[in-house]
Design an enzyme around this catalytic site. Sequence first.
Site, PDB file in Angstrom:
ATOM      1  N   HIS B  74       4.857 -19.541 -19.377  1.00 57.78           N
ATOM      2  CA  HIS B  74       4.999 -18.167 -19.872  1.00 57.78           C
ATOM      3  C   HIS B  74       4.535 -18.051 -21.307  1.00 57.78           C
ATOM      4  CE1 HIS B  74       7.330 -17.826 -16.227  1.00 57.78           C
ATOM      5  NE2 HIS B  74       7.297 -16.523 -16.359  1.00 57.78           N
ATOM      6  N   PRO B  75       4.016 -16.877 -21.651  1.00 58.41           N
ATOM      7  CA  PRO B  75       3.550 -16.668 -23.025  1.00 58.41           C
ATOM      8  C   PRO B  75       4.736 -16.510 -23.973  1.00 58.41           C
ATOM      9  CG  PRO B  75       3.442 -14.613 -21.826  1.00 58.41           C
ATOM     10  CD  PRO B  75       3.848 -15.672 -20.823  1.00 58.41           C
ATOM     11  N   SER B  91       1.866  -9.879 -17.474  1.00 56.53           N
ATOM     12  CA  SER B  91       2.596 -10.080 -18.726  1.00 56.53           C
ATOM     13  C   SER B  91       2.231  -9.030 -19.762  1.00 56.53           C
ATOM     14  CB  SER B  91       2.332 -11.481 -19.279  1.00 56.53           C
ATOM     15  OG  SER B  91       3.122 -12.437 -18.603  1.00 56.53           O
ATOM     16  N   GLU B  94       4.092  -5.830 -18.961  1.00 53.24           N
ATOM     17  CA  GLU B  94       5.519  -5.950 -19.224  1.00 53.24           C
ATOM     18  C   GLU B  94       5.827  -5.911 -20.710  1.00 53.24           C
ATOM     19  OE1 GLU B  94       5.847  -8.571 -15.187  1.00 53.24           O
ATOM     20  OE2 GLU B  94       5.975  -9.568 -17.136  1.00 53.24           O
ATOM     21  N   GLN B  95       5.040  -6.627 -21.483  1.00 54.69           N
ATOM     22  CA  GLN B  95       5.327  -6.655 -22.911  1.00 54.69           C
ATOM     23  C   GLN B  95       5.035  -5.305 -23.561  1.00 54.69           C
ATOM     24  OE1 GLN B  95       4.366 -10.229 -24.952  1.00 54.69           O
ATOM     25  NE2 GLN B  95       4.975 -11.537 -23.237  1.00 54.69           N
ATOM     26  N   PHE B 126      10.524 -18.678 -25.145  1.00 57.78           N
ATOM     27  CA  PHE B 126      11.583 -17.737 -24.765  1.00 57.78           C
ATOM     28  C   PHE B 126      11.057 -16.810 -23.673  1.00 57.78           C
ATOM     29  CE2 PHE B 126      13.655 -13.563 -25.483  1.00 57.78           C
ATOM     30  CZ  PHE B 126      14.984 -13.934 -25.324  1.00 57.78           C
ATOM     31  N   MET B 128      12.096 -13.678 -21.043  1.00 61.48           N
ATOM     32  CA  MET B 128      13.091 -12.646 -20.783  1.00 61.48           C
ATOM     33  C   MET B 128      12.409 -11.539 -19.987  1.00 61.48           C
ATOM     34  SD  MET B 128      15.441 -10.670 -23.622  1.00 61.48           S
ATOM     35  CE  MET B 128      16.625  -9.391 -23.145  1.00 61.48           C
ATOM     36  N   ALA B 129      13.127 -10.974 -19.019  1.00 67.18           N
ATOM     37  CA  ALA B 129      12.596  -9.857 -18.245  1.00 67.18           C
ATOM     38  C   ALA B 129      12.676  -8.623 -19.117  1.00 67.18           C
ATOM     39  CB  ALA B 129      13.404  -9.672 -16.960  1.00 67.18           C
ATOM     40  N   VAL B 130      11.569  -8.288 -19.788  1.00 62.45           N
ATOM     41  CA  VAL B 130      11.611  -7.270 -20.836  1.00 62.45           C
ATOM     42  C   VAL B 130      11.213  -5.880 -20.379  1.00 62.45           C
ATOM     43  CG1 VAL B 130      11.280  -8.917 -22.695  1.00 62.45           C
ATOM     44  CG2 VAL B 130       9.288  -7.861 -21.598  1.00 62.45           C
TER      45      VAL B 130
END
Lengths: 295, 295, 295, 295
Positions: B74-75, B91, B94-95, B126, B128-130
């Site tokens: 993951h990034p 990703s 999501e971000q 880190f 996390m489902a953001v």
Amino acid sequence: MADETARLSIDAVNGMDAETFVAAFGEVFEHSRWVAEMAFASAPFQSLSAVHAAMQDAVEAASETARLDLIRAHPDLAGKAALAGALTAESSVEQASAGLDRLSPEQMNRFRTLNAAYVERFGFPFVMAVRGADAARIIAGFEGRLGNDRASEIHRALAEIGKIAWMRLLAAVVPAPTGRLTTHVLCTATGLPAAGMPIALYRVGTDGARALLGSFTTNPDGRLDAPALAGADLEAGTYEFVFETGVYFARAGLATDAPPFLDRIPLRFSIANPERHYHVPLLVSPWAYSTYRGS
Amino acid sequence: MADETARLSIDAVNGMDAETFVAAFGEVFEHSRWVAEMAFASAPFQSLSAVHAAMQDAVEAASETARLDLIRAHPDLAGKAALAGALTAESSVEQASAGLDRLSPEQMNRFRTLNAAYVERFGFPFVMAVRGADAARIIAGFEGRLGNDRASEIHRALAEIGKIAWMRLLAAVVPAPTGRLTTHVLCTATGLPAAGMPIALYRVGTDGARALLGSFTTNPDGRLDAPALAGADLEAGTYEFVFETGVYFARAGLATDAPPFLDRIPLRFSIANPERHYHVPLLVSPWAYSTYRGS
Amino acid sequence: MADETARLSIDAVNGMDAETFVAAFGEVFEHSRWVAEMAFASAPFQSLSAVHAAMQDAVEAASETARLDLIRAHPDLAGKAALAGALTAESSVEQASAGLDRLSPEQMNRFRTLNAAYVERFGFPFVMAVRGADAARIIAGFEGRLGNDRASEIHRALAEIGKIAWMRLLAAVVPAPTGRLTTHVLCTATGLPAAGMPIALYRVGTDGARALLGSFTTNPDGRLDAPALAGADLEAGTYEFVFETGVYFARAGLATDAPPFLDRIPLRFSIANPERHYHVPLLVSPWAYSTYRGS
Amino acid sequence: MADETARLSIDAVNGMDAETFVAAFGEVFEHSRWVAEMAFASAPFQSLSAVHAAMQDAVEAASETARLDLIRAHPDLAGKAALAGALTAESSVEQASAGLDRLSPEQMNRFRTLNAAYVERFGFPFVMAVRGADAARIIAGFEGRLGNDRASEIHRALAEIGKIAWMRLLAAVVPAPTGRLTTHVLCTATGLPAAGMPIALYRVGTDGARALLGSFTTNPDGRLDAPALAGADLEAGTYEFVFETGVYFARAGLATDAPPFLDRIPLRFSIANPERHYHVPLLVSPWAYSTYRGS
């Protein structure tokens, strides 16, 4: 809430003689100056609640006949008097604020039918503290109360008159600055205070629009360091806390769905008496919450 | 929730051969096609939840090394990769949805500091489902998880990856129409179902704006005659019930202040898995209420 | 609960002619045979609740004078009549079951003082459904009701008379086997039904002694596979569920103290009408729980 | 709770040199004197909780290997060691208190099967704080934890070891007199504190027998005038409050069935750490109640 320059202070009330007091408050109980006359004997008053309590005591001490006359002094809701303009100024404002001056023809018919049934059953007009209520709530009150026995309904009508009187007093006098609004957040998943939770407080207008009053964060005991509102800032009306539970769950490491089932919790409540303490806590886990008026 | 023409049906998923399946879902677990490869052995799937469960089983059956590699695939949140554009398409979306592509310089510094501390402590990025989370929730997650021991944090990172995977599946496939949203209102002042209470249901957008989905009234058992939402109408996202408790109290003859302490109660909650049953009841008196995810 | 050979069936009641019905039930409302006479017009009855409802309707339809006479037909609690033995047989049993036949001299004095104040204020005797109540509850009732206005107190006295009548009917007739006792355990820490939780059900005697009625385990939906009690097994009286929450928390892997804050939760409740459904759920986390009469 | 002459004071602990401290507390973490050795660096201690925290910090700072060795230092529950008498004295007492020294042959077989499956899966013995637990809770713990992944299970085993250590410390040292037990009763039907409610407090023995510790009445704020227990009187163990809600409802004039659905409410809870504040409130209406560990 009101134009403060137009409201009296409690000190000013306590400076009144009997005649001035009755001139000022004789219509707090509709067309029933005797209530203010009797209440004046309890002056001076420490609070607006005390003024109201003295007036309520006068009503409770009165004869059954006098109490029935008090009920009968009220106008029919949406009735002939309303149409003809014979209301007291206070009653006109209250009925307008409930939208009763702009009913559709169908609603007006429903009101007339319920009104007629009510008067036929009880022999006195339907009284309800309608300021802030909408047509649905008033019709629900009508329907529920039509089923009461007469003694219960007299009791209920007098309770509504007491609430109307309180709202009239509040429109006329600045309450004592003794009230406060507090909260407390406990996490029922951990058994610990929910520390570090952001909370926003909004004032909610009669149209449902919200205005931000303040932003807070819970301390290690799950409380705010000071009341969210206190004294003159605590006005009668409707408020909403929004608790950022999603932020708390993330920090506490509690498992949640994505998005969390409970991410932001709004608690909406109304303050009727700004001289009192309103404690509005939140008990919360990622899947359940509860609130109550605490002390 | 999504452009349905762009989402696959579960039948279409079940019609795929292994290669097509892995091509479609190989990035549901970031840069880790082996998860989809192993999950395909469980086809056909009765539901999207079953697809997800098969993928989760694959991760749980994998070696510790493979699981660590999955985390490391993951990034960094807001890290170098994000700036340089090396994210998977998923990703990036999501971000962006968490506002991580438009942080202030101060927020960016805070993220970098936390990110550095986290990588130093655990040796992996880190995760996390953001999607749907804001900066405050993400920072809270960072701060809370920095205190974990390593084993707990690996466990937690894999849980977040599972949630990310679920949201990616939901964006790609129409879920089975098995879910429903129901409610039930019980009056704790009378011990009876709260009949005749109007309820509105809103969809809440990411900007907080509400759109009315339906209006209901509770039946004599305090329930709705049918689910408030069911099948294809039940989408992942945030909802709000508004219960007209003031109307109910007026009809039931329960004493309240004016205005009632609890006049309109909003219950806001999010549905993560539209294939499930969400029962969201209200237990209420004029001074207290609670809710929970029921069954 | 009673010697069934001594209780009538509802079929037997429905087979009565008016004279027999009034002979059997004329004293259900103290010295007021007219209640039974009017209720008979509603025969046949589907349940004992229907018999009671017909009698209540008769009281509500009666004149204010007749209702006052009904109140006045009751003996003073612990008053002269009690000492002199002029009570109906039913009243004697009820007052004995509340311990009113063995008061200390001090308690007797307190009762006489409250009784005198009550009669002076309202002009009719204090009536309270005392079977199963102890002296503390009766004195509390006296003290609370002395503050009522007269109309409210008439309403309350008639409500107590209705409860006395129900208990008298229940002592005379076997209720319809329509009732059941159910439960449901939801875990508010996980948002899931609490499966596999052992539950015991006890009958609680008037002396507080418990007798085990059954042992159960919650199914995957957190419910019992069948009612804990149903039909003839569900009698009026006091019960206690004991939920083995400690066992559930251990299996679910929820963190607790040692011993758990909530290890075994007793829920004690009374069933007044065994023809009804009593749903008594438990919402529980390791640190909080709630229950309510559901539906 | 214990023979106080046999327990040390915290002052006595703070007077120890390193060797004495380790001699006294070297077995608080089974066969792992290094924990006490490291914790001694934090002396002097303000409370027994501080001693425990220092020991927990030592475990958390240790290497993964050292932590695994700590787990492996524990005996198999009901395993060969127990039969052969090779337990530490503390372990023997703990296992006897959970009834593990008098299992039926069937229970012994079930334990052996679970034990074997557990050791096979994780490579270390099953550790659980069993003092006060019965066979059902221990089996539930076994079954639930067999499904964990290894990292989670290591985390869980260390948590259980921490609880065992706390109970061993409590058996050896008198805790600081900082704890207290309080309550608060709010009526959710009226939104007011429940004043004048009688409350009894019992100590509950391991056999379920209750001993009355005190009788109280709520003050106008719904609280007790002083803690129900405080300081040295607050011992670890199980307690039960019994709230006389029927008395309160009678005085407050709230309508109830006869008998009331909720007449006497028992709240049973355990105190694990007598140095803490346990606030155990009751929110109650005639038809619903809730409690939680407050602050």
